[in-house]
Design a protein around this motif. Structure first.
Motif, short mmCIF file in Angstrom:
data_model
loop_
_atom_site.label_atom_id
_atom_site.label_comp_id
_atom_site.label_asym_id
_atom_site.label_seq_id
_atom_site.Cartn_x
_atom_site.Cartn_y
_atom_site.Cartn_z
N HIS A 147 0.81 -1.22 0.00
CA HIS A 147 0.00 0.00 0.00
C HIS A 147 0.84 1.27 0.00
CE1 HIS A 147 1.05 -0.59 4.13
NE2 HIS A 147 0.31 0.39 4.61
N CYS A 174 2.63 6.61 -1.49
CA CYS A 174 1.52 5.66 -1.56
C CYS A 174 1.46 5.01 -2.94
CB CYS A 174 0.19 6.37 -1.27
SG CYS A 174 0.07 7.04 0.40
N ASN A 176 -1.53 3.13 -3.91
CA ASN A 176 -2.91 2.88 -4.33
C ASN A 176 -3.88 3.57 -3.38
OD1 ASN A 176 -2.82 1.20 -2.00
ND2 ASN A 176 -2.13 -0.53 -3.25
N LEU A 178 -5.75 2.28 -1.10
CA LEU A 178 -5.59 1.80 0.28
C LEU A 178 -4.50 2.60 0.98
CD1 LEU A 178 -6.00 -0.17 2.62
CD2 LEU A 178 -4.40 -1.74 1.48
N GLY A 179 -3.37 2.81 0.32
CA GLY A 179 -2.29 3.58 0.92
C GLY A 179 -2.70 5.00 1.23
#
Length: 207
Positions: A147, A174, A176, A178-179
Motif C-alpha cells: 500500500h 503511496c 494505491n 488503500l495507501g
C-alpha cells in the motif's frame, strides 16, 4: 521498491511544494527550546542534504521534526534512535496494536511481521523498523508494503540557538487507494506520536 520520484508533468519545484502540504505542513514551529520546563519537539523544514532528498518529489507525506538534545546526550545516532523508537509510551503501543489489528483485515503486514521479516534477512531492527543505512551523520529506517513505502531519516544538527538537535525526517509514497486512505487516517497520529517519542527520549536522556 521505492516509486519513481520524477512524475510526468509538474516540475520538481511544483512536486516539492505539493509534498509540503500533503498531508503534513512543513512551516517551522516557533516553539523552540523549553515550554513549561519541558523540552518540546518542533516542526522544521526538511533538510535538503538528507540522503532521502531524492524521494521528496511527489511524496504523499513529507515532514521533519527536531528536538534540542541535553548536553550529555550520546552522539551515536543508533543509540538515539533506539531511545526514541524502542521506549514508547503505553498509549503509543496501544495505537500500534489497533493499527495492526485493523490493517491485518486488508492484508497489510503487522509491525511485528515487518520487524521479523527484516531480521530474517539479516537486517538490524529499531523498534519494528528495518535499519537500511547508517553513516556518521544520518541513519535511515523504513519498509515497503503493497500500500505504501515509508522512510525515516535521523540526523544530528546544530540548533538555531546552539547545541545539538535531533532531526527526524519522514517520507511516504503511496501506491494505491488503500495507501492514500491509510495515510489520511494515520497522518495526524504520526505527527503526535513522533513529537511524543522525541520528547520522551529527551526525558530519558535527562534521567
Amino acid at each position: 521498491m521505492v516509486p519513481r520520484i520524477e512524475p510526468a508533468g509538474p516540475t520538481r519545484e511544483d512536486a516539492v511544494d505539493r509534498a509540503t502540504w500533503l498531508p503534513s505542513p512543513l512551516a517551522a514551529d516557533d516553539t523552540l527550546g523549553k515550554a513549561g520546563g519541558i523540552i518540546k519537539a518542533h516542526a522544521v523544514p526538511v533538510p535538503s542534504d538528507s540522503v532521502l532528498a531524492p524521494l521528496y518529489v511527489g511524496a504523499d507525506l513529507l515532514d521533519a521534526f527536531a528536538i534540542h538534545l541535553p548536553a550529555g546526550a550520546s552522539g551515536d545516532l543508533e543509540v538515539l534512535a533506539r531511545i526514541a523508537f524502542e521506549r514508547q509510551a503505553g498509549w503509543i503501543r496501544m495505537l500500534t496494536w489497533v493499527r495492526d489489528a485493523v490493517m491485518a483485515t486488508v492484508g497489510v503486514k503487522s509491525s511485528r511481521a515487518i520487524g521479523a521479516a527484516a531480521a530474517a534477512r539479516g537486517l538490524q531492527v529499531i523498534g519494528y523498523l528495518p535499519l537500511l543505512s547508517k553513516s556518521a551523520g544520518e541513519l535511515v529506517m523504513g519498509g515497503d508494503d503493497r500500500h505504501l513505502d515509508f522512510r525515516a531519516a535521523i540526523l544530528l544538527r546544530t540548533g538555531a540557538a546552539g547545541g545539538r538537535e535531533l532531526v527526524v525526517v519522514t517520507v511516504v509514497h503511496c501506491h494505491n487507494r488503500l495507501g492514500r486512505t491509510y495515510l489520511a487516517v494515520i497522518a495526524p497520529f504520526h505527527r503526535t506520536i513522533l513529537r511524543a517519542n522525541l520528547e520522551r527520549a529527551v526525558r530519558v536522556m535527562e534521567g
